[in-house]
Design a protein around this motif. Structure first.
Motif, PDB file in Angstrom:
ATOM      1  N   LEU A  78       4.281  -6.842   2.091  1.00 11.83           N
ATOM      2  CA  LEU A  78       4.350  -5.431   2.492  1.00 11.83           C
ATOM      3  C   LEU A  78       3.379  -5.157   3.636  1.00 11.83           C
ATOM      4  O   LEU A  78       3.720  -4.525   4.642  1.00 11.83           O
ATOM      5  CB  LEU A  78       4.038  -4.553   1.285  1.00 11.83           C
ATOM      6  CG  LEU A  78       3.996  -3.045   1.490  1.00 11.83           C
ATOM      7  CD1 LEU A  78       5.303  -2.550   2.083  1.00 11.83           C
ATOM      8  CD2 LEU A  78       3.725  -2.335   0.178  1.00 11.83           C
ATOM      9  N   LEU A  79       2.167  -5.660   3.508  1.00 15.58           N
ATOM     10  CA  LEU A  79       1.167  -5.457   4.564  1.00 15.58           C
ATOM     11  C   LEU A  79       1.640  -6.086   5.867  1.00 15.58           C
ATOM     12  O   LEU A  79       1.462  -5.510   6.945  1.00 15.58           O
ATOM     13  CB  LEU A  79      -0.169  -6.080   4.161  1.00 15.58           C
ATOM     14  CG  LEU A  79      -0.898  -5.487   2.965  1.00 15.58           C
ATOM     15  CD1 LEU A  79      -2.354  -5.895   2.981  1.00 15.58           C
ATOM     16  CD2 LEU A  79      -0.774  -3.981   2.939  1.00 15.58           C
ATOM     17  N   LEU A 134       2.003  -3.024  -8.732  1.00 13.37           N
ATOM     18  CA  LEU A 134       3.380  -3.499  -8.577  1.00 13.37           C
ATOM     19  C   LEU A 134       3.801  -4.316  -9.794  1.00 13.37           C
ATOM     20  O   LEU A 134       4.934  -4.213 -10.284  1.00 13.37           O
ATOM     21  CB  LEU A 134       3.500  -4.350  -7.301  1.00 13.37           C
ATOM     22  CG  LEU A 134       3.304  -3.577  -5.994  1.00 13.37           C
ATOM     23  CD1 LEU A 134       3.394  -4.524  -4.802  1.00 13.37           C
ATOM     24  CD2 LEU A 134       4.331  -2.464  -5.863  1.00 13.37           C
ATOM     25  N   GLU A 156      12.525  -1.167   0.288  1.00 10.10           N
ATOM     26  CA  GLU A 156      12.682   0.028   1.115  1.00 10.10           C
ATOM     27  C   GLU A 156      11.752   1.133   0.631  1.00 10.10           C
ATOM     28  O   GLU A 156      11.058   1.776   1.428  1.00 10.10           O
ATOM     29  CB  GLU A 156      14.137   0.512   1.053  1.00 10.10           C
ATOM     30  CG  GLU A 156      14.415   1.622   2.043  1.00 10.10           C
ATOM     31  CD  GLU A 156      15.667   2.406   1.678  1.00 10.10           C
ATOM     32  OE1 GLU A 156      16.455   1.916   0.844  1.00 10.10           O
ATOM     33  OE2 GLU A 156      15.831   3.501   2.228  1.00 10.10           O
ATOM     34  N   LEU A 157      11.703   1.325  -0.686  1.00  7.49           N
ATOM     35  CA  LEU A 157      10.832   2.361  -1.226  1.00  7.49           C
ATOM     36  C   LEU A 157       9.387   2.068  -0.873  1.00  7.49           C
ATOM     37  O   LEU A 157       8.647   2.956  -0.415  1.00  7.49           O
ATOM     38  CB  LEU A 157      11.018   2.437  -2.746  1.00  7.49           C
ATOM     39  CG  LEU A 157      10.242   3.550  -3.455  1.00  7.49           C
ATOM     40  CD1 LEU A 157      11.094   4.169  -4.550  1.00  7.49           C
ATOM     41  CD2 LEU A 157       8.942   3.028  -4.043  1.00  7.49           C
ATOM     42  N   ARG A 173       8.639   2.838   2.768  1.00 12.64           N
ATOM     43  CA  ARG A 173       8.489   4.277   3.052  1.00 12.64           C
ATOM     44  C   ARG A 173       7.166   4.791   2.522  1.00 12.64           C
ATOM     45  O   ARG A 173       6.506   5.618   3.151  1.00 12.64           O
ATOM     46  CB  ARG A 173       9.635   5.050   2.419  1.00 12.64           C
ATOM     47  CG  ARG A 173      10.978   4.606   2.944  1.00 12.64           C
ATOM     48  CD  ARG A 173      11.805   5.758   3.428  1.00 12.64           C
ATOM     49  NE  ARG A 173      13.081   5.263   3.922  1.00 12.64           N
ATOM     50  CZ  ARG A 173      14.241   5.911   3.782  1.00 12.64           C
ATOM     51  NH1 ARG A 173      14.265   7.088   3.194  1.00 12.64           N
ATOM     52  NH2 ARG A 173      15.353   5.398   4.248  1.00 12.64           N
ATOM     53  N   TYR A 174       6.806   4.311   1.342  1.00 17.29           N
ATOM     54  CA  TYR A 174       5.498   4.691   0.809  1.00 17.29           C
ATOM     55  C   TYR A 174       4.400   4.253   1.766  1.00 17.29           C
ATOM     56  O   TYR A 174       3.464   5.002   2.057  1.00 17.29           O
ATOM     57  CB  TYR A 174       5.292   4.039  -0.567  1.00 17.29           C
ATOM     58  CG  TYR A 174       5.602   4.953  -1.730  1.00 17.29           C
ATOM     59  CD1 TYR A 174       6.900   5.371  -1.979  1.00 17.29           C
ATOM     60  CD2 TYR A 174       4.587   5.407  -2.566  1.00 17.29           C
ATOM     61  CE1 TYR A 174       7.189   6.217  -3.038  1.00 17.29           C
ATOM     62  CE2 TYR A 174       4.867   6.253  -3.630  1.00 17.29           C
ATOM     63  CZ  TYR A 174       6.163   6.648  -3.862  1.00 17.29           C
ATOM     64  OH  TYR A 174       6.430   7.492  -4.906  1.00 17.29           O
ATOM     65  N   ALA A 175       4.523   3.024   2.250  1.00 13.74           N
ATOM     66  CA  ALA A 175       3.476   2.497   3.123  1.00 13.74           C
ATOM     67  C   ALA A 175       3.409   3.282   4.426  1.00 13.74           C
ATOM     68  O   ALA A 175       2.315   3.550   4.938  1.00 13.74           O
ATOM     69  CB  ALA A 175       3.734   1.018   3.396  1.00 13.74           C
ATOM     70  N   PRO A 193      10.074  -1.845  -7.877  1.00 18.03           N
ATOM     71  CA  PRO A 193      10.349  -0.987  -6.726  1.00 18.03           C
ATOM     72  C   PRO A 193      11.067  -1.766  -5.631  1.00 18.03           C
ATOM     73  O   PRO A 193      10.798  -2.949  -5.427  1.00 18.03           O
ATOM     74  CB  PRO A 193       8.960  -0.557  -6.263  1.00 18.03           C
ATOM     75  CG  PRO A 193       8.045  -1.626  -6.745  1.00 18.03           C
ATOM     76  CD  PRO A 193       8.651  -2.193  -7.976  1.00 18.03           C
ATOM     77  N   ALA A 210       4.143   6.425   4.863  1.00 15.90           N
ATOM     78  CA  ALA A 210       3.478   7.691   4.573  1.00 15.90           C
ATOM     79  C   ALA A 210       1.986   7.474   4.360  1.00 15.90           C
ATOM     80  O   ALA A 210       1.145   8.231   4.867  1.00 15.90           O
ATOM     81  CB  ALA A 210       4.104   8.334   3.338  1.00 15.90           C
ATOM     82  N   ALA A 211       1.651   6.423   3.629  1.00 17.44           N
ATOM     83  CA  ALA A 211       0.232   6.131   3.395  1.00 17.44           C
ATOM     84  C   ALA A 211      -0.462   5.829   4.720  1.00 17.44           C
ATOM     85  O   ALA A 211      -1.629   6.177   4.920  1.00 17.44           O
ATOM     86  CB  ALA A 211       0.086   4.958   2.435  1.00 17.44           C
ATOM     87  N   LEU A 260       4.769  -2.086 -12.605  1.00 16.52           N
ATOM     88  CA  LEU A 260       6.108  -1.531 -12.427  1.00 16.52           C
ATOM     89  C   LEU A 260       7.173  -2.539 -12.845  1.00 16.52           C
ATOM     90  O   LEU A 260       8.155  -2.189 -13.515  1.00 16.52           O
ATOM     91  CB  LEU A 260       6.319  -1.132 -10.967  1.00 16.52           C
ATOM     92  CG  LEU A 260       5.861   0.279 -10.624  1.00 16.52           C
ATOM     93  CD1 LEU A 260       5.635   0.431  -9.137  1.00 16.52           C
ATOM     94  CD2 LEU A 260       6.899   1.283 -11.104  1.00 16.52           C
ATOM     95  N   SER A 278      10.963  -1.344 -13.869  1.00 14.07           N
ATOM     96  CA  SER A 278      11.378  -0.588 -12.687  1.00 14.07           C
ATOM     97  C   SER A 278      10.806  -1.222 -11.430  1.00 14.07           C
ATOM     98  O   SER A 278       9.984  -0.619 -10.741  1.00 14.07           O
ATOM     99  CB  SER A 278      10.912   0.864 -12.779  1.00 14.07           C
ATOM    100  OG  SER A 278      11.863   1.664 -13.412  1.00 14.07           O
TER     101      SER A 278
END
Lengths: 204, 204
Positions: free
Chosen positions: B106-107, B128, B141-142, B145-147, B138, B149-150, B131, B136
């Motif tokens: 992700l990074l 993670l 894509e989710l 988008r979180y990243a 994640p 925004a963060a 989750l 669930s």
DNA sequence: CCTGGTTGGATAGTGTTGCTACCCAATGTT
DNA sequence: AACATTGGGTAGCAACACTATCCAACCAGG
């Protein structure tokens, strides 16, 4: 599956499973005798959920019970389930009749409409008050940017809800509402670290 | 100002102020005799900070002490102070040698560079994993988008740091890192509520 | 049918946390 | 001189999340 196997498979002590049963976090197994009960796969997954809520989710047993009640209560809509989950989650303490003006103004600027008695609204007001009390009143600009980012996230959260079974949707909403919070906080810190590195280069 | 006045002005019981003094959250007052000490305005503001960290900030006394130590230690740079604050904050438990692969990927997608041993990285990996354990996992894509925004939030946080006095900057960073967390979480819930209302209209 | 281990159910105990209450002699204040 | 307050210390408390122990009822293997 008996209790010992359930506990072993979940990696939780039997005594703790019994505790969760007593506390109503886990539904009782099907009794097959006075000293025997049978548990299924759904108990195993529920136990995983309970551990996730209590551990990484950071919920207390009492809060987790309230949240799980929201999961179990047959909802008539995703919107209602979300509201139920939000109401079950801890807002700001029962004290603090914080003034809601700044929070409401922020919502107005964003064009958000929420229930008048939304627990999140109270939580926001309380958090803003704490910042003022700590001597760091946040600027309107900072709050607006936070709200914009939060807006994208909320949008994403709602868009990701599965539309098939309502029960699945409710579970998804509750799990993601609680368990994506630590994800978001961790991402924020990582973003701070990266931004700080870029802004103060060569600064080990 | 004596202890009783300090306590009264801060709205905290005297016994609690004594407790904070014992715990090292509050520096001792200037002794003017064997049974008398004088406290200044800086004690009052520090006491406000302590209460904000312990209450709305949700820190334990031990964590608050570590964070305040970071505030007190003369920093050589804002970047370092941020790192110290992050290290003092509770990440994921001392257990959980969670696998960092998904977090690192992700990074990489975001182009973020952080320290290899960043506590926030470990916290992300742990969250993670929780989750996934809760059933669930994640979507990429989710998370992206979180990243994103963060990322905006982290940018904003760093941009807002005052550049004048280093000590002020450090205090600002610590206070905002901790106390804007509840703000962010509350805003997310409000955004969810608004988004859910828009997506499921007429759904009381 | 006997024996040994397991179960559900209940009760009690444990360690941690964040205060809170009390005590004391020394000291101010009036 | 009388009285309240202080710093400093110790002890107690309520909440929390388990954890340990006990018990009679079982069930499974031999």
């Amino acid at each position: 599956m008996q209790i010992s196997e359930l506990a072993r498979r979940a990696g939780v002590p039997v005594a703790t499973v019994k505790y969760y049963l007593r506390e109503g976090l886990l539904p009782p197994g099907e009794l097959t005798g006075a000293t025997r009960a049978r548990y299924g796969e759904e108990h195993l997954s529920r136990l995983g959920l309970v551990r996730a809520l209590l551990g990484p989710g950071g919920l207390s047993v009492a809060t987790a019970r309230a949240v799980l009640d929201a999961v179990d209560t047959p909802a008539t809509s995703v919107h209602q389930a979300l509201g139920a989950a939000h109401r079950a989650l801890p807002g700001v303490g029962p004290d603090a009749p914080a003034d809601l003006d700044q929070a409401r103004a922020l919502l107005r600027r964003q064009g958000w409409q929420v229930a008048e008695d939304s627990p999140a609204l109270r939580a926001l007001a309380g958090a803003l008050e704490a910042l003022r009390a700590a001597g760091s009143p946040p600027s309107e600009e900072l709050l607006d940017r936070y709200a914009e980012a939060a807006g994208r996230i909320g949008e994403q959260d709602v868009a990701a809800v599965p539309t098939g079974s309502l029960a699945d949707a409710v579970r998804f909403v509750v799990v993601n509402t609680v368990l994506l919070e630590p994800v978001l906080l961790a991402l924020r810190r990582l973003a701070q670290e990266d931004a700080s590195r870029r802004r103060f280069p060569g600064d080990r």
